[in-house]
Motif scaffolding. Structure first.
Motif, PDB file in Angstrom:
ATOM      1  N   ILE A  10      12.636   0.598  91.047  1.00  0.00           N
ATOM      2  CA  ILE A  10      12.869   0.334  89.626  1.00  0.00           C
ATOM      3  C   ILE A  10      12.063  -0.885  89.220  1.00  0.00           C
ATOM      4  O   ILE A  10      12.020  -1.888  89.946  1.00  0.00           O
ATOM      5  N   THR A  11      11.425  -0.820  88.065  1.00  0.00           N
ATOM      6  CA  THR A  11      10.489  -1.877  87.676  1.00  0.00           C
ATOM      7  C   THR A  11      10.898  -2.656  86.437  1.00  0.00           C
ATOM      8  O   THR A  11      10.211  -3.609  86.062  1.00  0.00           O
ATOM      9  N   SER A  12      12.004  -2.299  85.785  1.00  0.00           N
ATOM     10  CA  SER A  12      12.380  -2.998  84.557  1.00  0.00           C
ATOM     11  C   SER A  12      13.882  -2.947  84.345  1.00  0.00           C
ATOM     12  O   SER A  12      14.589  -2.103  84.908  1.00  0.00           O
ATOM     13  N   ASP A  13      14.366  -3.841  83.496  1.00  0.00           N
ATOM     14  CA  ASP A  13      15.780  -3.855  83.132  1.00  0.00           C
ATOM     15  C   ASP A  13      16.166  -2.553  82.443  1.00  0.00           C
ATOM     16  O   ASP A  13      17.237  -1.986  82.708  1.00  0.00           O
ATOM     17  N   GLU A  14      15.319  -2.095  81.543  1.00  0.00           N
ATOM     18  CA  GLU A  14      15.618  -0.871  80.795  1.00  0.00           C
ATOM     19  C   GLU A  14      15.770   0.322  81.735  1.00  0.00           C
ATOM     20  O   GLU A  14      16.699   1.131  81.591  1.00  0.00           O
ATOM     21  N   GLN A  15      14.868   0.418  82.691  1.00  0.00           N
ATOM     22  CA  GLN A  15      14.939   1.519  83.650  1.00  0.00           C
ATOM     23  C   GLN A  15      16.209   1.433  84.488  1.00  0.00           C
ATOM     24  O   GLN A  15      16.860   2.451  84.764  1.00  0.00           O
ATOM     25  N   ALA A  16      16.584   0.231  84.887  1.00  0.00           N
ATOM     26  CA  ALA A  16      17.800   0.052  85.685  1.00  0.00           C
ATOM     27  C   ALA A  16      19.026   0.559  84.934  1.00  0.00           C
ATOM     28  O   ALA A  16      19.897   1.234  85.509  1.00  0.00           O
ATOM     29  N   LEU A  17      19.114   0.256  83.651  1.00  0.00           N
ATOM     30  CA  LEU A  17      20.275   0.671  82.856  1.00  0.00           C
ATOM     31  C   LEU A  17      20.296   2.186  82.653  1.00  0.00           C
ATOM     32  O   LEU A  17      21.365   2.810  82.675  1.00  0.00           O
ATOM     33  N   ALA A  24      26.192   7.111  86.860  1.00  0.00           N
ATOM     34  CA  ALA A  24      27.608   6.989  86.514  1.00  0.00           C
ATOM     35  C   ALA A  24      28.196   8.330  86.090  1.00  0.00           C
ATOM     36  O   ALA A  24      29.351   8.654  86.428  1.00  0.00           O
ATOM     37  N   GLU A  25      27.423   9.122  85.370  1.00  0.00           N
ATOM     38  CA  GLU A  25      27.894  10.447  84.965  1.00  0.00           C
ATOM     39  C   GLU A  25      28.230  11.296  86.185  1.00  0.00           C
ATOM     40  O   GLU A  25      29.247  11.995  86.219  1.00  0.00           O
ATOM     41  N   ASP A  26      27.388  11.244  87.196  1.00  0.00           N
ATOM     42  CA  ASP A  26      27.622  12.012  88.417  1.00  0.00           C
ATOM     43  C   ASP A  26      28.787  11.447  89.218  1.00  0.00           C
ATOM     44  O   ASP A  26      29.627  12.193  89.734  1.00  0.00           O
ATOM     45  N   PHE A  27      28.852  10.117  89.345  1.00  0.00           N
ATOM     46  CA  PHE A  27      29.887   9.494  90.170  1.00  0.00           C
ATOM     47  C   PHE A  27      31.278   9.670  89.573  1.00  0.00           C
ATOM     48  O   PHE A  27      32.279   9.712  90.293  1.00  0.00           O
ATOM     49  N   GLY A  52      17.200   3.329  93.812  1.00  0.00           N
ATOM     50  CA  GLY A  52      16.510   2.051  93.660  1.00  0.00           C
ATOM     51  C   GLY A  52      17.375   0.946  93.087  1.00  0.00           C
ATOM     52  O   GLY A  52      16.929  -0.208  93.006  1.00  0.00           O
ATOM     53  N   LEU A  53      18.618   1.244  92.705  1.00  0.00           N
ATOM     54  CA  LEU A  53      19.460   0.232  92.066  1.00  0.00           C
ATOM     55  C   LEU A  53      19.849  -0.901  93.015  1.00  0.00           C
ATOM     56  O   LEU A  53      20.119  -2.011  92.564  1.00  0.00           O
ATOM     57  N   ASN A  69      20.536 -11.262  85.086  1.00  0.00           N
ATOM     58  CA  ASN A  69      21.927 -11.137  85.484  1.00  0.00           C
ATOM     59  C   ASN A  69      22.748 -10.403  84.435  1.00  0.00           C
ATOM     60  O   ASN A  69      23.781  -9.824  84.747  1.00  0.00           O
ATOM     61  N   VAL A  70      22.296 -10.426  83.194  1.00  0.00           N
ATOM     62  CA  VAL A  70      22.922  -9.602  82.163  1.00  0.00           C
ATOM     63  C   VAL A  70      22.839  -8.135  82.564  1.00  0.00           C
ATOM     64  O   VAL A  70      23.822  -7.389  82.517  1.00  0.00           O
ATOM     65  N   THR A  71      21.645  -7.716  82.982  1.00  0.00           N
ATOM     66  CA  THR A  71      21.443  -6.325  83.397  1.00  0.00           C
ATOM     67  C   THR A  71      22.186  -6.010  84.682  1.00  0.00           C
ATOM     68  O   THR A  71      22.821  -4.952  84.808  1.00  0.00           O
ATOM     69  N   LEU A  72      22.135  -6.912  85.664  1.00  0.00           N
ATOM     70  CA  LEU A  72      22.841  -6.684  86.924  1.00  0.00           C
ATOM     71  C   LEU A  72      24.328  -6.493  86.679  1.00  0.00           C
ATOM     72  O   LEU A  72      24.963  -5.601  87.268  1.00  0.00           O
ATOM     73  N   ALA A  73      24.911  -7.286  85.783  1.00  0.00           N
ATOM     74  CA  ALA A  73      26.331  -7.154  85.463  1.00  0.00           C
ATOM     75  C   ALA A  73      26.614  -5.842  84.741  1.00  0.00           C
ATOM     76  O   ALA A  73      27.616  -5.170  85.026  1.00  0.00           O
ATOM     77  N   LYS A  74      25.742  -5.446  83.827  1.00  0.00           N
ATOM     78  CA  LYS A  74      25.946  -4.191  83.100  1.00  0.00           C
ATOM     79  C   LYS A  74      25.842  -2.992  84.038  1.00  0.00           C
ATOM     80  O   LYS A  74      26.628  -2.040  83.930  1.00  0.00           O
ATOM     81  N   VAL A  75      24.873  -3.025  84.951  1.00  0.00           N
ATOM     82  CA  VAL A  75      24.734  -1.949  85.933  1.00  0.00           C
ATOM     83  C   VAL A  75      26.005  -1.843  86.777  1.00  0.00           C
ATOM     84  O   VAL A  75      26.537  -0.749  87.003  1.00  0.00           O
ATOM     85  N   THR A  76      26.504  -2.987  87.230  1.00  0.00           N
ATOM     86  CA  THR A  76      27.715  -3.004  88.047  1.00  0.00           C
ATOM     87  C   THR A  76      28.910  -2.461  87.267  1.00  0.00           C
ATOM     88  O   THR A  76      29.709  -1.668  87.792  1.00  0.00           O
TER      89      THR A  76
END
Length: 397
Positions: A10-17, A24-27, A52-53, A69-76
């Motif tokens: 993964i290369t960007s915050d947007e891609q990570a989200l 999340a839909e699958d899980f 890649g997360l 860290n904003v993105t890391l928290a949102k992903v979590t």
């Protein structure tokens, strides 16, 4: 220890989200069943790793996305909303990567970051039972030639059962804590699936036993020094815990909305034909939603404070980040418990049927929020604003 499957980078915050939202839909689909059967999420973790997360916090100079860290928290939070256990399993992985970032040598960073980008999962063997306080450690690190030997027993080892490396807190011959990144397949290392908590049931948070386990000197990092100077190791750990609780709260809230809309009958005294028109139900949902939105806003705010502290780690910036994270930890604890409980008051008796699995939200919140007590969050925040007293430099406040 290279994984055979392809791992995305993964290369960007947007891609990570975007990737996190899709996963999340699958899980979410079988999360209640996994909880009910205590079925360890091995296939899901394989997909999670290949996405890649697990590498998104690797700095850009080492090939990662270096997300905020904003993105890391949102992903979590997104993953925890879908499955609270899957949201927690990588928490100590990201924690270990932060210790590596602030205390690792260039050689260690290059090698261990590369493993992560190749799909390796890091677990943890930090906490121990039977010590005077929850922060005391007695697991020993003793020198043996050009490496070390580890002897001891750990518990609450979230993720160790799924990991290729197990970062382990150890006390060396001088009484100083170090962090050893121990390969999972090391001789004398035993991971025991003995976690019996009534919530977070598939985190694998059981025991790890080290019987004279050898570890290379290059796999041992300074650990204690991360809390003897201002670093973001502590608040980084804490924001991830807050994100997990925020995700649990959001899941409980959304399930409550769905149940009341589709199954709940109105109370006779409401004078309403639908449960969705009951004025007291509306008031309760309003109360929950406001606190949930406040928590989500504080989570984002604390990520911004943590980003600033990582960019320039001083006593002032790290304290401000720690307090911002403590604020969202306090609120996320309370809203996750409230949402998991009020869900049943609003949805009614049908919601307690085992086939719905709605009790998992409160159980998950109750177990996870015991990680460190919310009452001390309020103490730290009050002391900071009233007395200009910075919080302690450690992993929990």
């Amino acid at each position: 220890m290279t994984l055979s499957h392809h791992v995305a980078v993964i290369t960007s915050d947007e891609q990570a989200l975007i990737v996190a939202s899709d996963l999340a839909e699958d899980f979410r689909r079988d999360s209640a069943q996994r909880d009910r059967e205590r079925r360890l999420p091995l296939p899901e973790l394989d997909v999670f790793s290949r996405s890649g997360l697990w590498g998104i916090s690797v700095p850009r100079e080492y090939g990662g996305a270096g997300v905020s860290n904003v993105t890391l928290a949102k992903v979590t939070a997104l993953i925890a909303q879908a499955d609270a256990s899957l949201g927690q399993i990588p928490q100590n992985h990201f924690y270990a990567l932060e210790v590596l970032r602030v205390n690792g040598s260039q050689e260690q960073k290059k090698r261990l970051y590369a493993e992560v980008l190749d799909g390796q999962r890091f677990g943890n063997a930090l906490a121990e039972l039977g010590t005077k306080t929850a922060h005391d450690r007695v697991t020993q690190l003793t020198r043996d030639g050009d490496g070390f030997r580890i002897t001891g027993r750990k518990f609450y080892s979230t993720g160790a059962i799924y990991a290729q490396r197990i970062p382990t807190s150890v006390v060396d011959e001088n009484g100083i804590q170090q962090l050893a990144f121990v390969p999972r397949d090391s001789e004398g290392l035993t991971v025991i699936d003995d976690w019996s908590g009534f919530g977070q049931r598939t985190t694998g948070s059981g025991s790890v036993v080290f019987d004279n386990v050898w570890v290379a000197a290059g796999d041992v990092l300074p650990f204690q020094s991360a809390f003897e100077r201002p670093t973001t190791v502590g608040p980084l750990a804490q924001i991830l815990h807050a994100a997990i609780d925020t995700g649990i709260a959001r899941a409980a809230f959304e399930d409550a909305l769905h149940f009341v809309r589709t199954k709940t009958r109105p109370w006779i005294d409401s004078g309403s034909d639908k449960a969705t028109e009951d004025p007291l139900t509306l008031k309760s949902f309003g109360h929950l939603s406001i606190r949930l939105h406040a928590t989500e806003a504080l989570l984002e705010r604390s990520g911004e404070f943590l980003d600033r502290a990582q960019a320039d780690s001083t006593a002032e910036t790290v304290a401000a980040a720690s307090i911002a994270v403590a604020e969202v930890r306090a609120l996320s604890t309370e809203i996750s418990l409230a949402a998991g409980s009020v869900l049943f008051e609003l949805a009614g008796s049908q919601a307690t049927l085992a086939e719905h699995g709605l009790d998992r939200h409160w159980r998950n919140a109750r177990v996870h929020t015991l990680h460190d007590p919310v009452r001390w969050k309020y103490h730290a925040v009050g002391n900071y604003y009233l007395n200009d007293e910075n919080p302690p430099l450690r992993g929990t406040i």
